[in-house]
Design a protein around this motif. Structure first.
Motif, PDB file in Angstrom:
ATOM      1  N   LYS A 187       0.954  -1.033  -0.028  1.00 57.60           N
ATOM      2  CA  LYS A 187       0.002   0.035  -0.013  1.00 57.60           C
ATOM      3  C   LYS A 187       0.883   1.127   0.085  1.00 57.60           C
ATOM      4  CE  LYS A 187      -3.798   2.084   2.303  1.00 57.60           C
ATOM      5  NZ  LYS A 187      -4.633   2.211   3.493  1.00 57.60           N
ATOM      6  N   ASP A 188       0.982   1.856  -1.059  1.00 56.37           N
ATOM      7  CA  ASP A 188       1.663   3.284  -1.267  1.00 56.37           C
ATOM      8  C   ASP A 188       3.251   2.853  -1.026  1.00 56.37           C
ATOM      9  OD1 ASP A 188      -0.436   4.665  -1.856  1.00 56.37           O
ATOM     10  OD2 ASP A 188      -1.130   5.035   0.069  1.00 56.37           O
ATOM     11  N   GLU A 189       3.744   3.537   0.099  1.00 54.41           N
ATOM     12  CA  GLU A 189       5.202   3.254   0.427  1.00 54.41           C
ATOM     13  C   GLU A 189       5.381   2.192   1.502  1.00 54.41           C
ATOM     14  OE1 GLU A 189       8.040   4.626  -0.987  1.00 54.41           O
ATOM     15  OE2 GLU A 189       6.161   5.125  -2.498  1.00 54.41           O
ATOM     16  N   ILE A 190       4.268   1.528   1.756  1.00 53.27           N
ATOM     17  CA  ILE A 190       4.391   0.504   2.752  1.00 53.27           C
ATOM     18  C   ILE A 190       4.262  -0.996   2.146  1.00 53.27           C
ATOM     19  CG2 ILE A 190       3.062  -0.706   5.014  1.00 53.27           C
ATOM     20  CD1 ILE A 190       2.206   2.231   5.288  1.00 53.27           C
ATOM     21  N   ILE A 191       4.896  -1.961   2.779  1.00 56.12           N
ATOM     22  CA  ILE A 191       4.893  -3.223   2.376  1.00 56.12           C
ATOM     23  C   ILE A 191       4.744  -4.339   3.697  1.00 56.12           C
ATOM     24  CG2 ILE A 191       7.299  -3.790   1.990  1.00 56.12           C
ATOM     25  CD1 ILE A 191       6.548  -6.263   0.092  1.00 56.12           C
ATOM     26  N   VAL A 192       3.656  -5.148   3.959  1.00 61.72           N
ATOM     27  CA  VAL A 192       3.755  -5.922   5.004  1.00 61.72           C
ATOM     28  C   VAL A 192       3.993  -7.269   4.695  1.00 61.72           C
ATOM     29  CG1 VAL A 192       1.998  -6.595   6.816  1.00 61.72           C
ATOM     30  CG2 VAL A 192       1.988  -4.417   5.974  1.00 61.72           C
ATOM     31  N   HIS A 193       4.688  -8.003   5.244  1.00 63.51           N
ATOM     32  CA  HIS A 193       4.882  -9.622   5.190  1.00 63.51           C
ATOM     33  C   HIS A 193       4.276 -10.437   6.144  1.00 63.51           C
ATOM     34  CE1 HIS A 193       7.503 -13.143   4.124  1.00 63.51           C
ATOM     35  NE2 HIS A 193       6.281 -13.515   3.853  1.00 63.51           N
ATOM     36  N   ILE A 194       3.302 -11.033   6.040  1.00 61.92           N
ATOM     37  CA  ILE A 194       2.720 -11.908   7.063  1.00 61.92           C
ATOM     38  C   ILE A 194       3.417 -13.286   6.642  1.00 61.92           C
ATOM     39  CG2 ILE A 194       0.664 -12.981   8.019  1.00 61.92           C
ATOM     40  CD1 ILE A 194      -0.871 -10.411   7.285  1.00 61.92           C
ATOM     41  N   ASP A 195       4.478 -13.588   7.410  1.00 57.13           N
ATOM     42  CA  ASP A 195       5.176 -14.759   7.337  1.00 57.13           C
ATOM     43  C   ASP A 195       4.490 -16.161   7.841  1.00 57.13           C
ATOM     44  OD1 ASP A 195       7.537 -16.474   6.394  1.00 57.13           O
ATOM     45  OD2 ASP A 195       7.848 -16.360   8.622  1.00 57.13           O
ATOM     46  N   GLN A 196       4.161 -17.068   7.226  1.00 54.77           N
ATOM     47  CA  GLN A 196       3.607 -18.056   7.534  1.00 54.77           C
ATOM     48  C   GLN A 196       4.136 -19.443   7.191  1.00 54.77           C
ATOM     49  OE1 GLN A 196      -0.740 -18.181   7.993  1.00 54.77           O
ATOM     50  NE2 GLN A 196      -0.766 -16.012   7.655  1.00 54.77           N
ATOM     51  N   ASN A 197       5.318 -19.780   7.543  1.00 63.15           N
ATOM     52  CA  ASN A 197       6.217 -20.683   7.041  1.00 63.15           C
ATOM     53  C   ASN A 197       5.799 -22.008   7.635  1.00 63.15           C
ATOM     54  OD1 ASN A 197       8.817 -22.429   7.069  1.00 63.15           O
ATOM     55  ND2 ASN A 197       9.397 -20.973   5.613  1.00 63.15           N
ATOM     56  N   GLU A 198       5.157 -22.740   6.859  1.00 60.43           N
ATOM     57  CA  GLU A 198       4.829 -24.255   7.498  1.00 60.43           C
ATOM     58  C   GLU A 198       5.906 -25.037   7.824  1.00 60.43           C
ATOM     59  OE1 GLU A 198       1.906 -25.871   4.678  1.00 60.43           O
ATOM     60  OE2 GLU A 198       0.530 -24.001   4.728  1.00 60.43           O
ATOM     61  N   ALA A 199       6.865 -25.057   6.988  1.00 63.30           N
ATOM     62  CA  ALA A 199       8.194 -25.704   7.149  1.00 63.30           C
ATOM     63  C   ALA A 199       8.642 -25.508   8.626  1.00 63.30           C
ATOM     64  CB  ALA A 199       9.367 -25.906   6.086  1.00 63.30           C
ATOM     65  N   PHE A 200       8.947 -24.349   9.026  1.00 64.22           N
ATOM     66  CA  PHE A 200       9.380 -23.867  10.314  1.00 64.22           C
ATOM     67  C   PHE A 200       8.393 -24.401  11.360  1.00 64.22           C
ATOM     68  CE2 PHE A 200       9.418 -20.584  13.680  1.00 64.22           C
ATOM     69  CZ  PHE A 200      10.996 -20.985  13.955  1.00 64.22           C
ATOM     70  N   VAL A 201       7.125 -24.277  11.233  1.00 60.72           N
ATOM     71  CA  VAL A 201       6.119 -24.606  12.179  1.00 60.72           C
ATOM     72  C   VAL A 201       6.221 -26.227  12.510  1.00 60.72           C
ATOM     73  CG1 VAL A 201       3.602 -24.801  12.908  1.00 60.72           C
ATOM     74  CG2 VAL A 201       4.586 -22.625  11.813  1.00 60.72           C
ATOM     75  N   ASP A 202       6.320 -26.866  11.201  1.00 59.54           N
ATOM     76  CA  ASP A 202       6.373 -28.217  11.471  1.00 59.54           C
ATOM     77  C   ASP A 202       7.634 -28.600  12.254  1.00 59.54           C
ATOM     78  OD1 ASP A 202       4.049 -28.769  10.354  1.00 59.54           O
ATOM     79  OD2 ASP A 202       5.063 -29.111   8.273  1.00 59.54           O
ATOM     80  N   PHE A 203       8.768 -27.959  12.056  1.00 61.87           N
ATOM     81  CA  PHE A 203      10.006 -28.143  12.559  1.00 61.87           C
ATOM     82  C   PHE A 203      10.027 -28.016  13.961  1.00 61.87           C
ATOM     83  CE2 PHE A 203      14.291 -26.748  14.223  1.00 61.87           C
ATOM     84  CZ  PHE A 203      14.929 -28.002  13.849  1.00 61.87           C
ATOM     85  N   ILE A 204       9.514 -26.602  14.512  1.00 61.65           N
ATOM     86  CA  ILE A 204       9.540 -26.466  15.942  1.00 61.65           C
ATOM     87  C   ILE A 204       8.660 -27.378  16.817  1.00 61.65           C
ATOM     88  CG2 ILE A 204      10.494 -24.207  15.655  1.00 61.65           C
ATOM     89  CD1 ILE A 204       7.682 -23.186  15.946  1.00 61.65           C
ATOM     90  N   ASN A 205       7.620 -28.115  15.880  1.00 60.96           N
ATOM     91  CA  ASN A 205       6.778 -28.925  16.534  1.00 60.96           C
ATOM     92  C   ASN A 205       6.839 -30.325  16.797  1.00 60.96           C
ATOM     93  OD1 ASN A 205       5.187 -26.891  17.452  1.00 60.96           O
ATOM     94  ND2 ASN A 205       3.812 -26.708  15.573  1.00 60.96           N
ATOM     95  N   THR A 206       8.222 -30.642  16.235  1.00 59.08           N
ATOM     96  CA  THR A 206       8.683 -32.196  16.074  1.00 59.08           C
ATOM     97  C   THR A 206       9.280 -32.204  17.456  1.00 59.08           C
ATOM     98  OG1 THR A 206      10.643 -31.465  14.922  1.00 59.08           O
ATOM     99  CG2 THR A 206       8.638 -32.251  13.549  1.00 59.08           C
TER     100      THR A 206
END
Length: 206
Positions: A187-206
């Motif tokens: 949006k204009d001069e703004i960028i938002v990254h909503i990071d939802q890395n499934e591989a990372f979530v799977d890794f920390i939950n193992t």
């Protein structure tokens, strides 16, 4: 983290910084390495171009452990020395940056930072049950940006958060309303990254 065998699972700023924007918001899982990536970005900026950075937290109490700021990353730079002292970051005994609490940022209005091209605001969204926002916080932060950047166009501002809550003063101020499954919002001069890395979530939950 620097000697961790699964480095590819940790956050990389390359993509979001490839956009030519002014404000960069990154929201994602705790321990994903967002702060580490920002730290590396700041260090590399100094070593390559002698550009300084400013690190911001909301209150002074959140800076109690700032003396250890470089401890988890210094092994990546064995030929360089790091020191934190009196609101300043030093690399090879040269002034590479500053750290400030946002709550007292108004005191910096008469200060000059002509060589700063990066501002990093860590944990810009408050998690449930933790402290409170500063009164008029967004305006205070924007004033800080103005104080640092003046009329220059080389400043990049990175805001990091573990929470992905859309209910925060910054998104409300800029009328940013993420939808389910949104990843990048521009949006204009703004960028938002909503990071939802499934591989990372799977890794920390193992």
């Amino acid at each position: 983290m620097s000697d961790f065998e699964h480095k590819d699972l940790y956050y990389d700023l390359t993509k979001i910084l490839s956009y030519d924007k002014y404000l960069y918001f990154v929201l994602g899982a705790r321990n994903r390495g967002k702060s580490y990536a920002a730290k590396r970005w700041a260090i590399n900026g100094w070593l390559k171009k002698k550009k300084q950075f400013i690190y911001v937290r909301r209150y002074d109490t959140e800076l109690r452990e700032i003396k250890t700021y470089f401890d988890d990353i210094s092994d990546l730079y064995p030929d360089h020395t790091f020191k934190v002292e009196s609101r300043c970051f030093y690399i090879d005994d040269e002034l590479a940056g500053w750290y400030f609490p946002l709550s007292t940022a108004n005191r910096l209005k008469s200060s000059s930072f002509p060589n700063v091209d990066k501002i990093i605001f860590d944990e810009f969204i408050i998690e449930n049950g933790r402290t409170t926002y500063v009164k008029g916080e967004v305006e205070i932060f924007l004033n800080l940006i103005q104080t640092v950047g003046r009329a220059r166009n080389d400043l990049r501002v990175l805001l990091l958060s573990n929470s992905i809550s859309a209910i925060n003063p910054y998104f409300l101020y800029f009328n940013i309303y993420p939808h389910e499954n949104d990843k990048f919002i521009i949006k204009d001069e703004i960028i938002v990254h909503i990071d939802q890395n499934e591989a990372f979530v799977d890794f920390i939950n193992t």
